[in-house]
Design a protein around this motif. Structure first.
Motif, PDB file in Angstrom:
ATOM      1  N   ALA A  62       8.954  -3.510 -19.560  1.00 40.04           N
ATOM      2  CA  ALA A  62       7.927  -3.133 -20.534  1.00 40.04           C
ATOM      3  C   ALA A  62       8.555  -2.619 -21.822  1.00 40.04           C
ATOM      4  CB  ALA A  62       6.995  -2.083 -19.932  1.00 40.04           C
ATOM      5  N   GLU A  63       9.613  -1.816 -21.680  1.00 47.23           N
ATOM      6  CA  GLU A  63      10.272  -1.293 -22.879  1.00 47.23           C
ATOM      7  C   GLU A  63      10.960  -2.402 -23.661  1.00 47.23           C
ATOM      8  OE1 GLU A  63      13.621   1.989 -24.264  1.00 47.23           O
ATOM      9  OE2 GLU A  63      12.886   1.984 -22.204  1.00 47.23           O
ATOM     10  N   LEU A  64      11.611  -3.310 -22.949  1.00 52.50           N
ATOM     11  CA  LEU A  64      12.257  -4.432 -23.630  1.00 52.50           C
ATOM     12  C   LEU A  64      11.219  -5.296 -24.344  1.00 52.50           C
ATOM     13  CD1 LEU A  64      14.724  -6.131 -24.325  1.00 52.50           C
ATOM     14  CD2 LEU A  64      14.506  -7.242 -22.086  1.00 52.50           C
ATOM     15  N   ALA A  65      10.084  -5.539 -23.680  1.00 50.29           N
ATOM     16  CA  ALA A  65       9.026  -6.333 -24.318  1.00 50.29           C
ATOM     17  C   ALA A  65       8.486  -5.629 -25.551  1.00 50.29           C
ATOM     18  CB  ALA A  65       7.911  -6.589 -23.320  1.00 50.29           C
ATOM     19  N   ARG A  66       8.334  -4.303 -25.457  1.00 46.79           N
ATOM     20  CA  ARG A  66       7.855  -3.549 -26.628  1.00 46.79           C
ATOM     21  C   ARG A  66       8.813  -3.696 -27.813  1.00 46.79           C
ATOM     22  NH1 ARG A  66       9.335   1.043 -28.736  1.00 46.79           N
ATOM     23  NH2 ARG A  66      10.617   1.648 -26.929  1.00 46.79           N
ATOM     24  N   LEU A  67      10.099  -3.599 -27.544  1.00 46.96           N
ATOM     25  CA  LEU A  67      11.075  -3.765 -28.603  1.00 46.96           C
ATOM     26  C   LEU A  67      11.009  -5.167 -29.211  1.00 46.96           C
ATOM     27  CD1 LEU A  67      14.194  -1.985 -27.047  1.00 46.96           C
ATOM     28  CD2 LEU A  67      12.681  -1.100 -28.827  1.00 46.96           C
ATOM     29  N   LEU A  68      10.894  -6.169 -28.359  1.00 49.84           N
ATOM     30  CA  LEU A  68      10.813  -7.542 -28.857  1.00 49.84           C
ATOM     31  C   LEU A  68       9.549  -7.750 -29.680  1.00 49.84           C
ATOM     32  CD1 LEU A  68      12.035  -9.510 -25.707  1.00 49.84           C
ATOM     33  CD2 LEU A  68      13.327  -8.988 -27.782  1.00 49.84           C
ATOM     34  N   ALA A  69       8.445  -7.185 -29.233  1.00 52.33           N
ATOM     35  CA  ALA A  69       7.197  -7.315 -29.997  1.00 52.33           C
ATOM     36  C   ALA A  69       7.318  -6.663 -31.358  1.00 52.33           C
ATOM     37  CB  ALA A  69       6.043  -6.695 -29.207  1.00 52.33           C
ATOM     38  N   GLU A  70       7.990  -5.515 -31.405  1.00 54.80           N
ATOM     39  CA  GLU A  70       8.172  -4.832 -32.691  1.00 54.80           C
ATOM     40  C   GLU A  70       9.109  -5.597 -33.625  1.00 54.80           C
ATOM     41  OE1 GLU A  70       9.561  -0.979 -31.578  1.00 54.80           O
ATOM     42  OE2 GLU A  70       7.570  -0.273 -30.933  1.00 54.80           O
TER      43      GLU A  70
END
Length: 225
Positions: free
Chosen positions: A215-223
C-alpha cells in the motif's frame, strides 16, 4: 495513467498484486508484466525477449506510461526509456540501478542447467530481508522462478542519449537516498549521473516492498505519476 510494473529476478507479474489493487483504487491503470522466461514456463528466453515484452506494453499504453522497474529490472525499465524516450513519462527505479551499456544484465549468481535459480537467503541477509518473516521467506523461495541464462547474461545495449531527458525517481528500500546519491557521485552508477531530472524517495522496507509494504509503495507511485 498507465503504470507498467516490472518485477525483479525470480518474480512474475503476480508480485505486484497488492500494489496494483491500490493503484486501481486511485484511478490508475496498473500493468503488471510477466516477462518471457519468468512465468510462462520457458527457460530459453533472452534479455531481448524480455525487453520486447516491455516495449509492447509501452506501445499499447493509452498515453505516455510511467515505467516502474524493481531490482535488476531497473535495467529493463531503463532500456525501455532508451528505446522509447518519447513514450515514457517517467522511470521509477525500486531498489536498484540500471546497468551500463556493454555490461551483463544480471549475472549475479551461479547458473545451473541453463538457468539462475534463487540462491537462498544468504546473499540477502541484513537490510534487504529484515522485514520478511520465516513464512514469507519460505513462500518466496518456493515460488521463485529460475531466471533463464539468456536473460541473466544478456548484454545491455543503450544507444539513444535522449534517455537522459526522461525523468527518473529512485525509490530507496534497504538503503537511503543519501547512500544512493553517494554511490552515483562516486561513479558507481554512470547512467544515473547523466540524468537531467533525478529524484529520490525513501521507503522504510527491505528489498521487496511490493510484498511487505504494497500500500505504501502504491501510494508513492500514485504520487509520482
Amino acid at each position: 495513467m498507465d503504470v507498467l510494473l516490472i518485477a525483479g529476478l525470480w518474480l512474475d507479474g503476480s508480485a505486484w498484486a497488492g500494489v496494483a489493487s491500490t493503484l486501481r483504487s486511485r484511478g490508475h491503470r496498473p500493468v503488471p508484466l510477466t516477462l518471457p522466461g519468468q512465468g510462462d514456463g520457458s527457460s530459453s528466453a533472452t534479455l531481448d525477449d524480455q525487453l520486447a515484452a516491455v516495449l509492447t506494453a509501452v506501445d499499447e499504453a493509452s498515453d505516455k506510461a510511467m515505467v516502474v522497474g524493481h531490482s535488476a529490472a531497473c535495467t529493463l525499465a531503463w532500456l525501455a526509456a532508451d528505446a522509447r524516450p518519447d513514450k515514457i513519462s517517467k522511470v521509477v527505479l525500486v531498489g536498484g540501478f540500471p546497468a551500463a551499456d556493454g555490461k551483463p544484465y544480471a549475472d549475479f549468481f551461479e547458473l545451473r542447467g541453463g538457468v539462475m535459480p534463487f540462491p537462498g537467503w544468504g546473499p540477502f541477509e541484513g537490510p534487504d530481508s529484515v522485514d520478511l518473516d520465516e513464512e514469507a521467506r519460505r513462500a518466496f523461495a518456493a515460488a521463485a522462478i529460475p531466471v533463464p541464462e539468456g536473460v541473466a547474461t544478456g548484454i545491455v545495449r543503450l544507444t539513444d542519449e535522449r534517455r537522459f531527458e526522461v525523468p527518473v525517481v529512485v525509490i530507496c528500500p534497504g538503503f537511503t537516498p543519501a547512500q544512493a546519491k553517494e554511490w552515483i557521485n562516486a561513479g558507481d552508477v554512470p547512467e544515473l549521473a547523466k540524468v537531467k531530472n533525478l529524484d529520490f524517495v525513501d521507503i522504510d522496507s527491505g528489498h521487496w516492498p511490493m510484498h511487505t509494504k504494497p500500500a505504501e509503495l502504491a501510494r508513492l507511485l500514485a504520487e509520482l505519476s
